[in-house]
Design an enzyme around this catalytic site. Structure first.
Site, PDB file in Angstrom:
ATOM      1  N   ASP A   1       1.143  -2.765  -0.455  1.00  0.00           N
ATOM      2  CA  ASP A   1       1.505  -2.780  -1.856  1.00  0.00           C
ATOM      3  C   ASP A   1       0.326  -3.192  -2.870  1.00  0.00           C
ATOM      4  O   ASP A   1       0.185  -4.080  -3.348  1.00  0.00           O
ATOM      5  CB  ASP A   1       2.478  -3.999  -2.110  1.00  0.00           C
ATOM      6  CG  ASP A   1       1.955  -5.228  -1.605  1.00  0.00           C
ATOM      7  OD1 ASP A   1       2.586  -6.231  -2.149  1.00  0.00           O
ATOM      8  OD2 ASP A   1       1.124  -5.624  -0.974  1.00  0.00           O
TER       9      ASP A   1
ATOM     10  N   ASP B   1      -4.930  -5.607  -0.830  1.00  0.00           N
ATOM     11  CA  ASP B   1      -4.591  -4.344  -0.120  1.00  0.00           C
ATOM     12  C   ASP B   1      -5.594  -3.483  -0.216  1.00  0.00           C
ATOM     13  O   ASP B   1      -6.059  -2.871   0.713  1.00  0.00           O
ATOM     14  CB  ASP B   1      -3.097  -4.021  -0.612  1.00  0.00           C
ATOM     15  CG  ASP B   1      -2.144  -4.944  -0.632  1.00  0.00           C
ATOM     16  OD1 ASP B   1      -2.077  -5.828  -1.387  1.00  0.00           O
ATOM     17  OD2 ASP B   1      -1.257  -4.620   0.126  1.00  0.00           O
TER      18      ASP B   1
ATOM     19  N   ASN C   1       3.525  -6.305  -4.940  1.00  0.00           N
ATOM     20  CA  ASN C   1       2.743  -6.950  -5.969  1.00  0.00           C
ATOM     21  C   ASN C   1       2.790  -6.207  -7.331  1.00  0.00           C
ATOM     22  O   ASN C   1       2.505  -6.778  -8.295  1.00  0.00           O
ATOM     23  CB  ASN C   1       1.067  -6.445  -5.504  1.00  0.00           C
ATOM     24  CG  ASN C   1       0.713  -7.498  -4.494  1.00  0.00           C
ATOM     25  OD1 ASN C   1       1.034  -8.578  -4.343  1.00  0.00           O
ATOM     26  ND2 ASN C   1      -0.083  -7.042  -3.702  1.00  0.00           N
TER      27      ASN C   1
ATOM     28  N   THR D   1       0.964  -4.829   5.155  1.00  0.00           N
ATOM     29  CA  THR D   1       0.261  -5.979   4.347  1.00  0.00           C
ATOM     30  C   THR D   1       1.249  -6.140   2.857  1.00  0.00           C
ATOM     31  O   THR D   1       0.716  -6.576   1.897  1.00  0.00           O
ATOM     32  CB  THR D   1      -1.176  -5.596   3.800  1.00  0.00           C
ATOM     33  OG1 THR D   1      -1.255  -4.334   3.209  1.00  0.00           O
ATOM     34  CG2 THR D   1      -1.873  -5.311   4.952  1.00  0.00           C
TER      35      THR D   1
ATOM     36  N   PHE E   1       4.644 -14.705  -0.236  1.00  0.00           N
ATOM     37  CA  PHE E   1       5.126 -13.596  -1.050  1.00  0.00           C
ATOM     38  C   PHE E   1       5.708 -12.441  -0.165  1.00  0.00           C
ATOM     39  O   PHE E   1       6.830 -11.978  -0.560  1.00  0.00           O
ATOM     40  CB  PHE E   1       3.974 -13.143  -1.859  1.00  0.00           C
ATOM     41  CG  PHE E   1       4.357 -12.143  -2.762  1.00  0.00           C
ATOM     42  CD1 PHE E   1       4.093 -10.657  -2.391  1.00  0.00           C
ATOM     43  CD2 PHE E   1       5.290 -12.332  -3.889  1.00  0.00           C
ATOM     44  CE1 PHE E   1       4.459  -9.698  -3.188  1.00  0.00           C
ATOM     45  CE2 PHE E   1       5.433 -11.273  -4.733  1.00  0.00           C
ATOM     46  CZ  PHE E   1       5.452  -9.844  -4.499  1.00  0.00           C
ATOM     47  N   ASN E   2       5.146 -11.878   0.742  1.00  0.00           N
ATOM     48  CA  ASN E   2       5.761 -10.668   1.364  1.00  0.00           C
ATOM     49  C   ASN E   2       6.833 -10.838   2.192  1.00  0.00           C
ATOM     50  O   ASN E   2       7.718 -10.049   2.057  1.00  0.00           O
ATOM     51  CB  ASN E   2       4.686 -10.161   2.595  1.00  0.00           C
ATOM     52  CG  ASN E   2       3.342  -9.580   1.759  1.00  0.00           C
ATOM     53  OD1 ASN E   2       3.374  -9.194   0.695  1.00  0.00           O
ATOM     54  ND2 ASN E   2       2.107  -9.433   2.563  1.00  0.00           N
TER      55      ASN E   2
ATOM     56  N   HIS F   1      -6.234 -11.824   1.646  1.00  0.00           N
ATOM     57  CA  HIS F   1      -5.427 -11.971   2.755  1.00  0.00           C
ATOM     58  C   HIS F   1      -5.356 -10.846   3.795  1.00  0.00           C
ATOM     59  O   HIS F   1      -5.495 -10.688   4.758  1.00  0.00           O
ATOM     60  CB  HIS F   1      -4.054 -12.036   2.167  1.00  0.00           C
ATOM     61  CG  HIS F   1      -3.803 -13.288   1.154  1.00  0.00           C
ATOM     62  ND1 HIS F   1      -3.778 -14.392   1.654  1.00  0.00           N
ATOM     63  CD2 HIS F   1      -3.622 -13.274  -0.249  1.00  0.00           C
ATOM     64  CE1 HIS F   1      -3.302 -15.261   0.729  1.00  0.00           C
ATOM     65  NE2 HIS F   1      -3.629 -14.666  -0.491  1.00  0.00           N
ATOM     66  N   ASP F   2      -4.921  -9.559   3.066  1.00  0.00           N
ATOM     67  CA  ASP F   2      -4.716  -8.474   3.955  1.00  0.00           C
ATOM     68  C   ASP F   2      -5.742  -7.804   4.933  1.00  0.00           C
ATOM     69  O   ASP F   2      -5.318  -7.529   5.896  1.00  0.00           O
ATOM     70  CB  ASP F   2      -3.987  -7.374   2.878  1.00  0.00           C
ATOM     71  CG  ASP F   2      -3.074  -7.644   2.194  1.00  0.00           C
ATOM     72  OD1 ASP F   2      -2.714  -7.341   1.065  1.00  0.00           O
ATOM     73  OD2 ASP F   2      -2.289  -8.496   2.727  1.00  0.00           O
TER      74      ASP F   2
END
Ligand code: RIB
Ligand code: CA
Length: 317
Positions: A15, A20, A44, A128, A169-170, A243-244
């Protein structure tokens, strides 16, 4: 040149989103991975934004894989996006090239299923974003599920969340999808916030990106510049956690993360805990482990991989 006999066939559901976008660049560059498709999900930003962003980042990376749009909303909830983190476009910051190709006409889950069924070996799924597309892929039944090598996802946490005190969040965006994926019986690796907050794009890391003197290095640094403000003010972090790409690096280099097997439950209905990943690290619930939970990242190797992906790339890989 990439030797496909030695690479891991994979697809990336995302996203984009700043991190990402870095994950796409990393997956495109790592010789250990054979990226065969990108699919997008709302998270996102809206699906329109995340899909446009995926097209532009793939164009920037000269990445020739099909890109298809997936779920515009969670399985059964209203969409929650994160403009406060990623901006109005979901990828605010430097201008990106216009897309050099249209979206694949297939819905994302059709593209994913086609790639899985056409492959001569099982394919890894890197996720992700919210897990809506992945849950819908698993619903396609045993023939498709049997073609999934494993799922490596960025999501959840063994500790506090980010979108709420309890939830990352995800997982928060689509807890029902996450519940189906974690209960799906497919080998699963979870790169949660407890891991990804070790991947901080500090000033030293960003200086390495700028020192590359490449367009990718400059753009990644500018993405992180946008990302950095919120994380410093809201979370007091010495640089934004990227993060991703942790999920991408972990698939390519399994020993870059130390992990433990654990049962992970997804809280779907808690008044304050919607989307929490309840990670049973000490087997208090007596449930069969359903995930490899990432605990420690080899941070130096991780950043070497990311910086390497932003440097000059071999042509025609
Ligand atoms: O919580 C971090 C996750 O949510 C990352 O995947 C980021 O891109 C957002 O999707
Ligand atoms: Ca994401």
């Amino acid at each position: 040149m990439r030797d496909r006999r030695l690479t891991v066939p994979c697809v990336l559901d995302c996203d984009p989103g700043h991190d990402d976008a870095v994950a796409i660049l990393l997956a495109a560059a790592l010789p250990e991975l054979d990226l065969r498709a990108i699919t997008t999900v709302a998270g996102n930003g809206t699906l329109e934004r995340t899909s446009e962003n995926a097209l532009r980042v793939a164009t920037l990376a000269r990445l020739d894989v099909p890109i298809a749009a997936g779920a515009a909303a969670p399985l059964s909830r209203e969409l929650v996006t994160s403009p406060d983190i990623h901006g109005r476009t979901a990828l605010d910051g430097p201008a990106l090239p216009a897309p050099d190709r249209p979206l694949d006409p297939r819905p994302a889950v059709d593209l994913l299923a086609d790639v899985l069924l056409a492959a001569d070996e099982p394919v890894a799924v890197i996720a992700t974003g919210p897990l809506t597309n992945v849950a819908l892929l698993l619903r396609r039944g045993p023939e498709v599920r049997g073609r999934i090598r494993e799922i490596v996802l960025m999501g959840g946490s063994t500790g506090p969340g980010n979108v709420t005190p309890a939830a990352e969040f995800n997982i928060y965006v689509d807890p029902e999808a996450a519940d189906e994926v974690f209960a799906g019986g497919i080998p699963l690796r979870m790169a949660g916030l407890n891991l990804t907050h070790q991947a901080l794009a500090t000033d030293a890391v960003r200086a390495r990106m700028r020192a590359l003197g490449t367009e990718l290095g400059r753009i990644a640094d500018e993405w992180l510049d946008f990302f950095a403000g919120t994380y410093r003010s809201r979370f007091g972090l010495d640089g934004p956690p990227v993060h991703d790409p942790c999920a991408v690096a972990w698939l390519a280099h399994p020993d870059i993360v130390s992990s433990t097997r654990a049962f992970v439950a997804i809280e779907r209905d808690g008044r304050f805990t919607r989307g929490a990943t309840v990670v049973d690290l000490h087997d208090r619930l007596g449930r069969e482990p359903n995930a490899d939970v990432g605990l420690e990242l080899d941070v130096e190797r991780f950043w070497d991989l990311v910086i390497g992906a932003l440097g000059p790339q071999e042509k025609g890989v």
